[in-house]
Design a protein around this motif. Structure first.
Motif, PDB file in Angstrom:
ATOM      1  N   GLU A 242       1.140   4.825   0.825  1.00  0.00           N
ATOM      2  CA  GLU A 242       0.321   5.695   1.681  1.00  0.00           C
ATOM      3  C   GLU A 242       0.193   7.118   1.135  1.00  0.00           C
ATOM      4  O   GLU A 242      -0.870   7.703   1.152  1.00  0.00           O
ATOM      5  CB  GLU A 242       0.886   5.734   3.106  1.00  0.00           C
ATOM      6  CG  GLU A 242       0.893   4.370   3.822  1.00  0.00           C
ATOM      7  CD  GLU A 242      -0.499   3.775   3.973  1.00  0.00           C
ATOM      8  OE1 GLU A 242      -1.478   4.541   3.983  1.00  0.00           O
ATOM      9  OE2 GLU A 242      -0.613   2.527   4.057  1.00  0.00           O
TER      10      GLU A 242
ATOM     11  N   GLU B 148       0.842  -1.189   0.000  1.00  0.00           N
ATOM     12  CA  GLU B 148       0.000   0.000   0.000  1.00  0.00           C
ATOM     13  C   GLU B 148       0.879   1.241   0.000  1.00  0.00           C
ATOM     14  O   GLU B 148       1.697   1.423   0.903  1.00  0.00           O
ATOM     15  CB  GLU B 148      -0.924   0.006   1.226  1.00  0.00           C
ATOM     16  CG  GLU B 148      -1.870  -1.183   1.228  1.00  0.00           C
ATOM     17  CD  GLU B 148      -2.977  -1.060   2.270  1.00  0.00           C
ATOM     18  OE1 GLU B 148      -3.024  -0.034   2.971  1.00  0.00           O
ATOM     19  OE2 GLU B 148      -3.778  -2.008   2.352  1.00  0.00           O
TER      20      GLU B 148
ATOM     21  N   ALA C 249      -7.122  -5.130  -5.575  1.00  0.00           N
ATOM     22  CA  ALA C 249      -6.332  -3.887  -5.520  1.00  0.00           C
ATOM     23  C   ALA C 249      -7.264  -2.675  -5.478  1.00  0.00           C
ATOM     24  O   ALA C 249      -8.461  -2.784  -5.748  1.00  0.00           O
ATOM     25  CB  ALA C 249      -5.400  -3.805  -6.720  1.00  0.00           C
ATOM     26  N   ASN C 250      -6.674  -1.538  -5.108  1.00  0.00           N
ATOM     27  CA  ASN C 250      -7.471  -0.326  -4.911  1.00  0.00           C
ATOM     28  C   ASN C 250      -6.692   0.860  -5.488  1.00  0.00           C
ATOM     29  O   ASN C 250      -5.613   1.183  -5.010  1.00  0.00           O
ATOM     30  CB  ASN C 250      -7.693  -0.148  -3.396  1.00  0.00           C
ATOM     31  CG  ASN C 250      -8.644   0.981  -3.068  1.00  0.00           C
ATOM     32  OD1 ASN C 250      -8.671   1.996  -3.771  1.00  0.00           O
ATOM     33  ND2 ASN C 250      -9.404   0.824  -2.009  1.00  0.00           N
TER      34      ASN C 250
ATOM     35  N   ALA D 212      -2.809  -4.475  -3.955  1.00  0.00           N
ATOM     36  CA  ALA D 212      -2.013  -3.245  -3.826  1.00  0.00           C
ATOM     37  C   ALA D 212      -2.937  -2.040  -3.728  1.00  0.00           C
ATOM     38  O   ALA D 212      -4.107  -2.097  -4.103  1.00  0.00           O
ATOM     39  CB  ALA D 212      -1.083  -3.093  -5.020  1.00  0.00           C
ATOM     40  N   LYS D 213      -2.391  -0.953  -3.207  1.00  0.00           N
ATOM     41  CA  LYS D 213      -3.196   0.249  -3.055  1.00  0.00           C
ATOM     42  C   LYS D 213      -2.401   1.485  -3.445  1.00  0.00           C
ATOM     43  O   LYS D 213      -1.231   1.618  -3.060  1.00  0.00           O
ATOM     44  CB  LYS D 213      -3.651   0.371  -1.588  1.00  0.00           C
ATOM     45  CG  LYS D 213      -4.679   1.460  -1.381  1.00  0.00           C
ATOM     46  CD  LYS D 213      -5.168   1.446   0.058  1.00  0.00           C
ATOM     47  CE  LYS D 213      -6.105   2.632   0.268  1.00  0.00           C
ATOM     48  NZ  LYS D 213      -6.505   2.761   1.663  1.00  0.00           N
TER      49      LYS D 213
END
Lengths: 266, 469
Positions: B199, B197, B258-259, B227-228
């Protein structure tokens, strides 16, 4: 500057021979209204439907859909009718709406703060925390939930919430003259009492706000005792008197005034 | 006077803005488009043979496809007058003194820091920004995240690149996607490994000076399983460009679970034709969100889309458009439900003023078998005056009975009664109008990163000036 004597003696609002209509309409609705209101006075303006009560409210606040066709209005000694509505408001006139408009996406807090700052110089904006303290205190007085401040102006409000929101704005903006257009319509007894108490507090206790209380019914006058009562019939003030006039209308209706007026009219 | 070279191609407006051009480019293509130019671009970039072939094939597709007749008016766009590739001699290209006064004034009004302004207007002194980019890049690479220019992506990660490039938006998709595939230059390449991720939102701005975003930018984002990522491109500040034509392609791969959120706000100068294809492919349980703001340009045609190909995938499009006098914003979104239990939402808000025109153009497609899919489309248009215009073209193709579709469209004008209400509280008319407009876009502004929301509000205020009456 106005000296103290004048301050006390001169009327806050002086309406002389006011005639008016819906903009460009053929017929006049107001046909010569005379009225004086002094600081701190509460005047009730009563009258049957279609007598011109709301037209007077709109002419005083500068609604673009209405125009004066004759006469004059002085507010604090200055001509009023040529001013834009926002200028009138900044000089101290407040109109409590019969049907307040929805403004989606604009919170009550943002709306009221913007209005308060419009009365102040750019470098003298009200500090945010002071504003929120004021706002929350007033809301508590009107028995509103703290979260009310973040709701969008009039969106999804009940009838009672709309009217309380009008009183909330009035309490924070501290006008010199409040014109209340049928503020009592559509309120249940509890809401009516709250609204009336709010008005009385401002007029009698905290500021010396003058009030022009436009109403069809005597009901709200159980909670607000007016100094003067006027009855508007067919665009003219047909009768003026003390609080007792409202009681008389309550028991006899408007017809007796209409009948008295009949020979003179038209 | 410093040397005065433009960042990208010349445009037709150089006279208007008083830019001198001393032709200090290392390389500048001839005007117009030809096979030779495509070959030159590929060779300048030292590309592998397969990429050159892709480019040439795309050129054939571009030549074969007619200019679209729908959408905005493209008849005044003269492709023969455009330079398709310019490599600047020096990135430190313009002097601050050369930036037009109105652009500087706008920066002042928006309160944009000096360093950022210089970068936004293509003026040098970008050392700090380069430092920021390298620091971020180092941090990310420890997690296996790749954040490169598209050229470096091809050079350094050929397998990954080849596997995905052109798979989400093939050259054959539309005429301008084909054009981009033939002459692309600049853009980002991002890969986020499984479960990682990121951030901090990644911003194109961080690397804008390492390879400038050109008029044919190409971005490829791959979010591996789980994943992000939030990617931000563009800015609400006016982007001065000497180009008059921008045709980008953005491809996003959202793998299982995922995002990805992609936020872009364009405020191109008002001579720009902005034709962009943005698309995401979303696998099962993946989530894609586009936030798309179109404020500048002469004509924008842009419809971010989500192809929901795996069960439980979801897509969201928030679109906001402002069409001032002389502008046409033809924007919206596409949602294609191609798997069961996929969900989508489109919220579109447009504001038109004067001769400005905003168009919502949306496609909602639910394929047979996409059972239990849910979609909601809401498009609202606000007209600031009598001359302003808005149109809505909501295409809906539903092949599955078991799906729930909602669609609502509203057109409103700033009402006299609303204005009177605000003014009766002492708020001046201009401020009252701005308040109503801000309120209108609030549902989208609140989804933006804070600094973008603030800038957007300021910009709307700025644009609203003089709209009284």
């Amino acid at each position: 500057m106005i000296d103290d004597r004048q301050h006390i003696d001169a009327p806050l609002l002086s309406i002389r021979g006011l005639r008016g209509r819906v903009t460009d309409a053929p017929e006049e609705i107001l046909r010569g209204v005379d009225l004086e209101i002094r600081r701190g006075e509460i005047h009730a303006l009563m009258g049957p439907n279609g007598s011109g009560k709301s037209t007077l409210a709109k002419l005083l606040s500068g609604h673009p859909g209405y125009e004066a066709t004759g006469g004059e209005v002085l507010f604090r000694g200055e001509p009023l009718l040529a001013l834009d509505p926002d200028e009138r408001a900044r000089r101290g006139i407040f109109l409590a709406f019969q049907y307040p408009m929805e403004i989606p996406g604009v919170s009550i807090a943002n709306f009221v703060r913007t209005a308060m700052n419009a009365r102040r110089a750019a470098e003298d904006e009200i500090p945010v925390l002071d504003f929120y303290d004021d706002l929350q205190a007033q809301m508590a007085t009107l028995q509103m939930e703290p979260t009310f401040a973040e709701r969008f102006v009039n969106e999804g409000f009940s009838g009672g919430e709309k009217k309380r929101s009008e009183i909330l704005q009035m309490a924070l903006l501290k006008p010199e003259l409040a014109v209340m257009d049928e503020t009592d319509s559509g309120l249940d007894v509890d809401a009516l009492r709250l609204v009336a108490e709010g008005v009385v507090a401002l007029a009698r206790e905290r500021t010396s706000m003058a009030v022009l209380l436009i109403t069809h019914y005597q009901r709200i006058l159980n909670y607000i005792t007016p100094d003067r009562v006027h009855v508007l019939v067919r665009g003219r003030i047909a009768r003026s008197g003390g609080a007792e006039l409202a009681m008389e209308i309550e028991s006899r209706g408007y017809d007796f005034i209409r009948e008295e007026l009949a020979p003179a009219a038209v | 006077m410093p040397q005065d070279t433009t960042l990208a191609a010349l445009n037709l407006d150089e006279y208007k803005f008083g830019f001198r051009d001393e032709d200090t480019y290392v390389y500048k293509s001839e005007r117009g488009l030809s096979r030779r130019i495509v070959e030159q671009i590929s060779s300048m970039k030292e590309e592998p043979e397969w990429m050159l072939k892709r480019r040439l094939k795309a050129l054939d597709i571009y030549d074969a496809k007619p200019v679209p007749k729908w959408g905005g008016d493209l008849s005044t766009l003269d492709m023969d007058r455009i330079y398709f590739y310019v490599r600047p001699a020096d990135r430190e290209s313009r002097s601050w003194d050369d930036v037009p006064e109105d652009i500087k004034r706008t920066f002042d009004r928006l309160g944009i820091p000096e360093a950022e302004r210089r970068s936004l207007s293509g003026v040098g002194a970008q050392y700090e920004s380069e430092m920021v980019y390298h620091r971020i890049k180092d941090e990310l690479s420890q997690k296996g995240v790749i954040f490169d220019s598209i050229e470096d992506g091809l050079r350094n990660h050929p397998d990954l690149f080849k596997r995905y490039f052109g798979t989400i938006v093939p050259a054959s998709d539309n005429k301008y996607a084909a054009l981009n595939a033939a002459v692309w230059s600049g853009g980002s390449f991002i890969y986020v490994p499984p479960g990682v991720e990121v951030e901090v939102p990644l911003q194109a701005y961080f690397r804008v000076n390492t390879e400038n975003l050109g008029q044919f930018e190409r971005t490829l984002i791959i979010a591996d399983e789980g994943a992000k990522l939030h990617y931000i491109e563009g800015c609400t500040a006016p982007t001065y460009s000497t180009d008059s034509f921008h045709s980008g392609v953005i491809e996003i791969v959202v793998s299982r679970g995922a995002n990805v959120r992609y936020t872009t706000i364009q405020n191109w100068s008002k001579n720009m034709y902005n034709l962009v294809t943005q698309r995401a492919r979303v696998e099962s349980e993946g989530r894609m969100a586009w936030t798309d703001g179109n404020l500048g340009s002469k004509l924008t045609m842009k419809y971010p889309s989500c192809f929901l190909v795996g069960p439980g995938a979801s897509g969201e499009i928030l679109s906001i458009a402002y069409a001032g006098p002389g502008q046409h914003q033809d924007a919206g979104g596409k949602m294609v439900h191609a798997a069961p239990h996929t969900t989508s939402e489109i919220i579109s808000k447009s504001i038109s003023k004067g001769s400005g025109r905003s168009t919502y153009r949306g496609l909602l497609k639910v394929h047979a078998g996409a059972v239990g899919s849910v979609s909601n489309v809401q498009c609202d248009a606000l007209l600031l005056d009598e001359a302003a215009r808005t149109d809505t073209y909501p295409y809906i193709e539903i092949e599955e009975q078991n799906a729930s579709i909602g669609h609502e469209a509203t057109v409103t004008k700033i009402g006299d009664e609303q204005l009177f209400y605000l003014m009766s509280r002492g708020i001046p008319q201009a401020e009252a109008r701005t308040m109503i407009v801000r309120g209108f876009i609030e549902p989208i502004a609140r989804e933006l990163p804070l600094e973008y929301a603030v800038e957007l509000n300021r910009l709307i205020e700025f644009e609203m000036e003089g709209s009284v009456g």
